[in-house]
Write a protein that holds these residues in place. Sequence first.
Motif, short mmCIF file in Angstrom:
data_model
loop_
_atom_site.label_atom_id
_atom_site.label_comp_id
_atom_site.label_asym_id
_atom_site.label_seq_id
_atom_site.Cartn_x
_atom_site.Cartn_y
_atom_site.Cartn_z
N SER A 69 0.85 -1.19 0.00
CA SER A 69 0.00 0.00 0.00
C SER A 69 0.89 1.24 0.00
CB SER A 69 -0.92 0.00 1.21
OG SER A 69 -0.16 0.04 2.39
N GLY A 70 0.29 2.39 -0.16
CA GLY A 70 1.05 3.64 -0.21
C GLY A 70 1.80 3.90 1.08
N HIS A 71 2.20 5.10 1.28
CA HIS A 71 2.97 5.47 2.46
C HIS A 71 2.14 5.30 3.72
CE1 HIS A 71 6.20 6.99 0.04
NE2 HIS A 71 5.35 7.68 -0.68
N SER A 72 2.82 5.03 4.79
CA SER A 72 2.17 4.91 6.08
C SER A 72 1.58 6.26 6.48
CB SER A 72 3.18 4.44 7.12
OG SER A 72 2.59 4.41 8.39
N LYS A 73 0.43 6.24 7.12
CA LYS A 73 -0.26 7.48 7.47
C LYS A 73 -0.01 7.88 8.92
CE LYS A 73 -3.71 6.64 4.02
NZ LYS A 73 -5.06 6.23 3.72
N ASN A 74 0.73 7.09 9.65
CA ASN A 74 1.00 7.38 11.05
C ASN A 74 2.49 7.42 11.34
OD1 ASN A 74 -1.69 7.46 11.78
ND2 ASN A 74 -1.77 5.29 12.25
N LYS A 75 2.82 8.16 12.36
CA LYS A 75 4.15 8.16 12.93
C LYS A 75 3.96 7.75 14.39
CE LYS A 75 6.55 11.94 12.33
NZ LYS A 75 7.31 13.19 12.50
N ARG A 76 4.82 6.93 14.91
CA ARG A 76 4.69 6.47 16.28
C ARG A 76 5.80 7.08 17.12
NH1 ARG A 76 2.77 0.55 16.94
NH2 ARG A 76 0.91 1.61 16.22
N MET A 77 5.42 7.65 18.26
CA MET A 77 6.36 8.28 19.17
C MET A 77 6.42 7.50 20.47
SD MET A 77 7.45 11.03 17.62
CE MET A 77 8.27 11.82 18.96
N ILE A 78 7.63 7.23 20.94
CA ILE A 78 7.84 6.65 22.26
C ILE A 78 8.44 7.75 23.11
CG2 ILE A 78 9.02 4.88 23.61
CD1 ILE A 78 9.02 3.16 21.06
N ILE A 79 7.72 8.14 24.16
CA ILE A 79 8.08 9.29 24.97
C ILE A 79 8.50 8.81 26.36
CG2 ILE A 79 7.19 11.41 26.00
CD1 ILE A 79 5.24 11.41 23.54
N THR A 80 9.68 9.21 26.79
CA THR A 80 10.17 8.87 28.12
C THR A 80 10.00 10.09 29.02
OG1 THR A 80 11.81 7.42 27.09
CG2 THR A 80 12.14 7.99 29.42
N LEU A 81 9.32 9.88 30.13
CA LEU A 81 9.08 10.98 31.07
C LEU A 81 10.10 10.95 32.19
CD1 LEU A 81 5.20 10.80 31.48
CD2 LEU A 81 6.53 12.19 29.91
N LYS A 82 10.31 12.10 32.82
CA LYS A 82 11.19 12.18 33.98
C LYS A 82 10.51 11.49 35.16
CE LYS A 82 13.72 16.22 32.55
NZ LYS A 82 14.21 17.54 32.89
N LYS A 83 11.28 11.21 36.20
CA LYS A 83 10.74 10.54 37.38
C LYS A 83 9.62 11.36 38.01
CE LYS A 83 14.55 7.66 38.78
NZ LYS A 83 15.36 7.21 39.89
N ASN A 84 8.70 10.67 38.65
CA ASN A 84 7.56 11.25 39.37
C ASN A 84 6.53 11.91 38.45
OD1 ASN A 84 8.77 10.46 41.80
ND2 ASN A 84 9.95 12.34 41.87
N TYR A 85 6.57 11.64 37.16
CA TYR A 85 5.56 12.13 36.22
C TYR A 85 4.88 10.93 35.58
CZ TYR A 85 7.46 16.85 36.49
OH TYR A 85 7.88 18.07 36.92
N SER A 86 3.60 11.08 35.24
CA SER A 86 2.88 10.01 34.55
C SER A 86 1.76 10.61 33.71
CB SER A 86 2.32 9.00 35.55
OG SER A 86 1.34 9.62 36.34
N ILE A 87 1.27 9.81 32.76
CA ILE A 87 0.17 10.19 31.88
C ILE A 87 -0.93 9.17 32.09
CG2 ILE A 87 -0.55 10.39 29.47
CD1 ILE A 87 2.28 11.28 28.79
N PRO A 88 -2.19 9.60 32.21
CA PRO A 88 -3.28 8.62 32.35
C PRO A 88 -3.38 7.75 31.10
CG PRO A 88 -4.16 10.82 32.06
CD PRO A 88 -2.69 10.97 32.21
N LEU A 89 -3.68 6.46 31.30
CA LEU A 89 -3.72 5.53 30.16
C LEU A 89 -4.87 5.81 29.21
CD1 LEU A 89 -2.75 2.07 31.60
CD2 LEU A 89 -1.46 3.54 30.10
N PHE A 90 -6.04 6.09 29.72
CA PHE A 90 -7.19 6.30 28.87
C PHE A 90 -7.66 7.73 28.97
CE2 PHE A 90 -7.24 1.83 30.09
CZ PHE A 90 -7.17 1.26 28.83
N LEU A 91 -7.71 8.41 27.82
CA LEU A 91 -8.16 9.80 27.79
C LEU A 91 -9.67 9.84 27.54
CD1 LEU A 91 -5.37 11.31 25.55
CD2 LEU A 91 -5.53 11.38 28.01
N ASN A 92 -10.35 10.70 28.25
CA ASN A 92 -11.77 10.89 28.03
C ASN A 92 -11.96 11.85 26.87
OD1 ASN A 92 -12.33 9.28 30.21
ND2 ASN A 92 -12.37 11.00 31.63
N GLU A 93 -12.76 11.44 25.91
CA GLU A 93 -12.99 12.31 24.75
C GLU A 93 -14.38 12.88 24.80
OE1 GLU A 93 -11.88 10.72 21.01
OE2 GLU A 93 -10.11 9.79 21.82
#
Length: 93
Positions: A69-93
């Motif tokens: 198929s053509g070019h991929s439509k997504n880019k995937r980012m792996i983000i490393t956070l500093k200690k004592n920080y976190s992101i909620p797993l499920f975002l409410n839309e």
Amino acid sequence: MNILKNQVLTEKTIRLLQRNQYTFDVIIRSNKTEIKSWIEQFFNVRIKGMNSHRLPNKKKRRGKTFKYSGHSKNKRMIITLKKNYSIPLFLNE
């Protein structure tokens, strides 16, 4: 402008959560500095490092031959956070 498309939850990304690394699909034309500033403002966290890659093209069968198929439509980012920080797993839309 919403740069993030969705959070990625696979076996590998769940293992990465133990190392305080989060994985997102992002818009392909965005760059690391835009994504970093957007995530730090939206989630109120500090980012230690970022890695990105484009997903491979999908292979499709057409009769006896295979085509990609053509070019991929997504880019995937792996983000490393500093200690004592976190992101909620499920975002409410």
